[in-house]
Design a protein around this motif. Structure first.
Motif, PDB file in Angstrom:
ATOM      1  N   LYS A 245    -123.952  49.064 116.056  1.00  0.00           N
ATOM      2  CA  LYS A 245    -122.828  48.910 116.085  1.00  0.00           C
ATOM      3  C   LYS A 245    -122.446  49.205 114.773  1.00  0.00           C
ATOM      4  N   ALA A 246    -123.128  50.074 114.163  1.00  0.00           N
ATOM      5  CA  ALA A 246    -122.818  51.521 113.035  1.00  0.00           C
ATOM      6  C   ALA A 246    -122.309  52.611 114.005  1.00  0.00           C
ATOM      7  N   LEU A 247    -122.716  53.266 114.577  1.00  0.00           N
ATOM      8  CA  LEU A 247    -121.503  53.912 115.641  1.00  0.00           C
ATOM      9  C   LEU A 247    -119.990  52.938 115.984  1.00  0.00           C
ATOM     10  N   HIS A 248    -119.936  51.514 116.226  1.00  0.00           N
ATOM     11  CA  HIS A 248    -119.062  51.428 117.066  1.00  0.00           C
ATOM     12  C   HIS A 248    -118.355  51.528 115.543  1.00  0.00           C
ATOM     13  N   GLU A 249    -118.830  50.911 114.624  1.00  0.00           N
ATOM     14  CA  GLU A 249    -118.025  50.715 113.550  1.00  0.00           C
ATOM     15  C   GLU A 249    -117.451  52.277 113.108  1.00  0.00           C
ATOM     16  N   LYS A 251    -117.052  54.941 115.073  1.00  0.00           N
ATOM     17  CA  LYS A 251    -115.921  55.283 116.065  1.00  0.00           C
ATOM     18  C   LYS A 251    -114.374  54.013 115.402  1.00  0.00           C
ATOM     19  N   LYS A 252    -114.366  52.919 115.375  1.00  0.00           N
ATOM     20  CA  LYS A 252    -113.342  52.074 115.131  1.00  0.00           C
ATOM     21  C   LYS A 252    -112.014  52.718 113.923  1.00  0.00           C
ATOM     22  N   PHE A 253    -113.352  53.292 112.526  1.00  0.00           N
ATOM     23  CA  PHE A 253    -112.600  54.053 111.730  1.00  0.00           C
ATOM     24  C   PHE A 253    -112.117  55.071 111.842  1.00  0.00           C
ATOM     25  N   GLU A 254    -112.446  56.203 112.506  1.00  0.00           N
ATOM     26  CA  GLU A 254    -111.851  57.611 113.310  1.00  0.00           C
ATOM     27  C   GLU A 254    -110.650  56.737 113.843  1.00  0.00           C
ATOM     28  N   GLN A 255    -110.518  55.760 114.404  1.00  0.00           N
ATOM     29  CA  GLN A 255    -109.469  56.085 115.594  1.00  0.00           C
ATOM     30  C   GLN A 255    -107.837  55.038 115.194  1.00  0.00           C
ATOM     31  N   GLY A 256    -109.007  54.596 114.029  1.00  0.00           N
ATOM     32  CA  GLY A 256    -108.172  53.629 113.312  1.00  0.00           C
ATOM     33  C   GLY A 256    -106.734  54.498 112.424  1.00  0.00           C
ATOM     34  N   LEU A 257    -107.803  55.930 112.123  1.00  0.00           N
ATOM     35  CA  LEU A 257    -107.455  56.305 111.301  1.00  0.00           C
ATOM     36  C   LEU A 257    -106.185  56.885 111.528  1.00  0.00           C
ATOM     37  N   LYS A 258    -106.651  57.963 113.283  1.00  0.00           N
ATOM     38  CA  LYS A 258    -105.805  58.998 114.309  1.00  0.00           C
ATOM     39  C   LYS A 258    -104.817  58.228 114.528  1.00  0.00           C
ATOM     40  N   PHE A 259    -104.350  56.938 114.986  1.00  0.00           N
ATOM     41  CA  PHE A 259    -103.545  55.591 114.834  1.00  0.00           C
ATOM     42  C   PHE A 259    -103.066  55.411 113.755  1.00  0.00           C
ATOM     43  N   VAL A 273    -109.296  66.765 106.919  1.00  0.00           N
ATOM     44  CA  VAL A 273    -108.978  65.903 106.249  1.00  0.00           C
ATOM     45  C   VAL A 273    -109.964  64.138 106.732  1.00  0.00           C
ATOM     46  N   ILE A 274    -109.872  64.989 107.857  1.00  0.00           N
ATOM     47  CA  ILE A 274    -110.138  63.461 108.706  1.00  0.00           C
ATOM     48  C   ILE A 274    -111.709  63.335 109.333  1.00  0.00           C
ATOM     49  N   GLU A 275    -111.845  64.366 109.527  1.00  0.00           N
ATOM     50  CA  GLU A 275    -112.964  64.870 109.349  1.00  0.00           C
ATOM     51  C   GLU A 275    -113.771  64.339 108.646  1.00  0.00           C
ATOM     52  N   ALA A 276    -113.528  64.754 107.086  1.00  0.00           N
ATOM     53  CA  ALA A 276    -113.719  64.334 105.694  1.00  0.00           C
ATOM     54  C   ALA A 276    -113.771  63.220 105.625  1.00  0.00           C
ATOM     55  N   LYS A 277    -113.101  62.317 105.680  1.00  0.00           N
ATOM     56  CA  LYS A 277    -112.893  60.846 105.735  1.00  0.00           C
ATOM     57  C   LYS A 277    -114.497  60.646 106.652  1.00  0.00           C
ATOM     58  N   VAL A 278    -114.470  60.304 108.008  1.00  0.00           N
ATOM     59  CA  VAL A 278    -114.911  59.827 108.384  1.00  0.00           C
ATOM     60  C   VAL A 278    -116.180  60.257 108.215  1.00  0.00           C
ATOM     61  N   LYS A 279    -116.968  61.562 107.411  1.00  0.00           N
ATOM     62  CA  LYS A 279    -117.897  61.688 107.059  1.00  0.00           C
ATOM     63  C   LYS A 279    -118.087  60.751 105.709  1.00  0.00           C
ATOM     64  N   ASN A 280    -117.199  61.081 104.495  1.00  0.00           N
ATOM     65  CA  ASN A 280    -117.851  60.247 103.565  1.00  0.00           C
ATOM     66  C   ASN A 280    -117.811  58.439 104.542  1.00  0.00           C
ATOM     67  N   LYS A 281    -117.037  58.351 105.394  1.00  0.00           N
ATOM     68  CA  LYS A 281    -117.539  56.757 105.833  1.00  0.00           C
ATOM     69  C   LYS A 281    -118.819  56.486 106.364  1.00  0.00           C
ATOM     70  N   ALA A 282    -119.483  57.165 106.838  1.00  0.00           N
ATOM     71  CA  ALA A 282    -120.188  57.919 108.041  1.00  0.00           C
ATOM     72  C   ALA A 282    -121.896  57.529 106.914  1.00  0.00           C
ATOM     73  N   LEU A 283    -121.802  58.347 106.021  1.00  0.00           N
ATOM     74  CA  LEU A 283    -122.453  57.814 104.474  1.00  0.00           C
ATOM     75  C   LEU A 283    -122.600  56.704 103.948  1.00  0.00           C
ATOM     76  N   GLU A 284    -121.279  56.040 104.206  1.00  0.00           N
ATOM     77  CA  GLU A 284    -121.183  54.467 103.193  1.00  0.00           C
ATOM     78  C   GLU A 284    -121.438  53.900 104.973  1.00  0.00           C
ATOM     79  N   ILE A 285    -121.777  53.769 105.975  1.00  0.00           N
ATOM     80  CA  ILE A 285    -121.979  52.799 106.926  1.00  0.00           C
ATOM     81  C   ILE A 285    -123.500  53.049 106.593  1.00  0.00           C
ATOM     82  N   ALA A 286    -124.202  54.684 106.905  1.00  0.00           N
ATOM     83  CA  ALA A 286    -125.766  54.120 106.979  1.00  0.00           C
ATOM     84  C   ALA A 286    -126.057  53.837 105.400  1.00  0.00           C
TER      85      ALA A 286
END
Length: 419
Positions: A245-249, A251-259, A273-286
């Protein structure tokens, strides 16, 4: 050859007759012992009803606050047991010549039976219209040699009018007594007090475990888990399902940024910048799933403590359980036969009906998430395939075994509604 054949047949017939005669003798000579045992068991059943349902008092309307239907049920049990006692004591009396009067067990059982039926002597004598059967009474002599003698005394009462007419006249006379209004108010207050205690007990059964679960989780277990688990960055997920569930969430966030970046709905972002935002989101999800894991583990211990509090409430409120049972009896027996049949069909359809598997599936998935367990589809489907079937069998047995005796008209209504 014919003579040999006839001799063999005659020998077999003689053996069977001898066996039957021995069996009859054993049955006949053990009749007093068997009869007094069954009478004693019936007296024990009456005593158990007195203790469990009437506070150790006589089985009558004055000793409780039951409705007419409930009281009729207990009176039926009383009459049936009294009839058993009467018939078995008559058998015991016929076989007194085969009884060993030096056996003290007979004296103990007869004393107990006499103590029980002494409260219902009039009702006992009028059962089945048999007044001629005497009541065995134990009389112990002061002389030790005569202490084990069994004497039988008979009490006979006759009446001019039927007993039902006399009961009706007595009820009417009681309604016109000066203390009738005071007695009615006393029974009403007693009934109100019992109902209040039953409702308070039911509220305690719900509120105490819930509060215990909440406060033990928030004030005791959660702080301990946060202290030991927050420093451990490797054990974030309790099971693979949470990790998926965490990985799906993520991936959905990363795909939304790219879209959004591709369709120009947001300022163009670089790969860094995208990688930095994805990393911050990963920390939030964790952090979010670490909190969910802590909550699931806390639920296990908090639920256990809640069950202990539930058991303690029941253990220290045994009298209130009797009041709850009385309240439920009043509610159930106060319903009409159609209402009883409707409730039975509603409950059975919810738990064992055609649409019940979907409800069980949602319930089991919620329980698995609450305890942090993986919601295995195979385990859920296996449970749904077995447990509702067992419940359905129990419901059918209860309907066949008890509902037909307690409320035959409700059973007939239920069959008509099913058809």
């Amino acid at each position: 050859m014919k003579r040999i054949f006839f001799k063999r047949n005659a020998k077999l017939i003689h053996q069977k007759i001898t066996e039957y005669w021995r069996s009859f003798n054993r049955w006949f000579f053990t009749t007093p012992e068997r009869a007094i045992l069954e009478a004693y068991q019936a007296a024990q059943a009456i005593r158990n009803i007195e203790i469990e349902q009437f506070g150790g008092q006589k089985i009558c309307l004055d000793s409780c606050n039951y409705s007419e239907n409930v009281m009729a049920f207990w009176q039926g049990n009383l009459n049936r047991n009294l009839a058993i006692i009467k018939v078995r004591l008559a058998e015991f009396q016929l076989g007194l010549s085969f009884v060993n009067t030096s056996d003290s067990n007979y004296l103990v059982k007869l004393n107990f039976i006499d103590e029980v039926i002494s409260k219902y002597i009039t009702q006992y004598e009028t059962i089945s219209g048999l007044r001629e059967n005497p009541i065995p009474v134990i009389k112990e002599s002061s002389n030790s040699s005569d202490a084990n003698l069994i004497e039988v005394s008979a009490t006979q009462k006759t009446g001019v009018f039927p007993r039902t007419i006399g009961i009706t006249i007595n009820k009417i006379a009681q309604d016109f007594t000066p203390k009738a209004e005071e007695e009615f108010i006393r029974k009403y207050r007693n009934s109100r007090t019992r109902t209040r205690r039953a409702v308070k007990f039911l509220l305690l059964l719900m509120i105490v475990p819930l509060l215990t679960q909440h406060f033990s989780k928030e004030l005791l277990i959660n702080p301990i888990l946060k202290h030991f688990r927050n420093g451990n960055t490797t054990q974030i997920f309790l099971n693979s399902e949470m990790e998926e569930k965490a990985l799906h969430e993520l991936k959905k966030f990363e795909q939304g940024l790219k879209f959004k970046n591709l369709i120009r709905q947001a300022p163009e972002l670089s790969t860094e910048v995208i990688e930095a935002k994805v990393k911050n989101k990963a920390l939030e999800i964790a952090e979010e799933f670490r909190s969910k894991s802590n909550s699931a583990i806390s639920n296990v211990f908090a639920d256990f403590i809640s069950l202990i509090s539930f058991a303690l409430v029941i253990a220290f409120s045994k009298k209130d359980i009797i009041f709850v049972q009385s309240l439920i009896d009043k509610i159930v027996y106060g319903l009409s036969d159609s209402a009883k049949a409707f409730l039975i069909i509603l409950v059975t359809d919810i738990f064992v009906g055609f649409h019940s598997p979907h409800g069980w599936e949602v319930l089991l998935e919620g329980l698995a998430n609450h305890l942090g367990l993986p919601a295995s589809r195979n385990v859920i489907f296996l449970f749904i395939a077995t447990f509702p079937v067992i419940l359905n069998t129990i419901f059918k047995y209860w309907i066949f075994r008890y509902l037909s005796r307690l409320s035959p008209s409700a059973l007939a209504t239920l069959k008509e509604m099913d058809e």
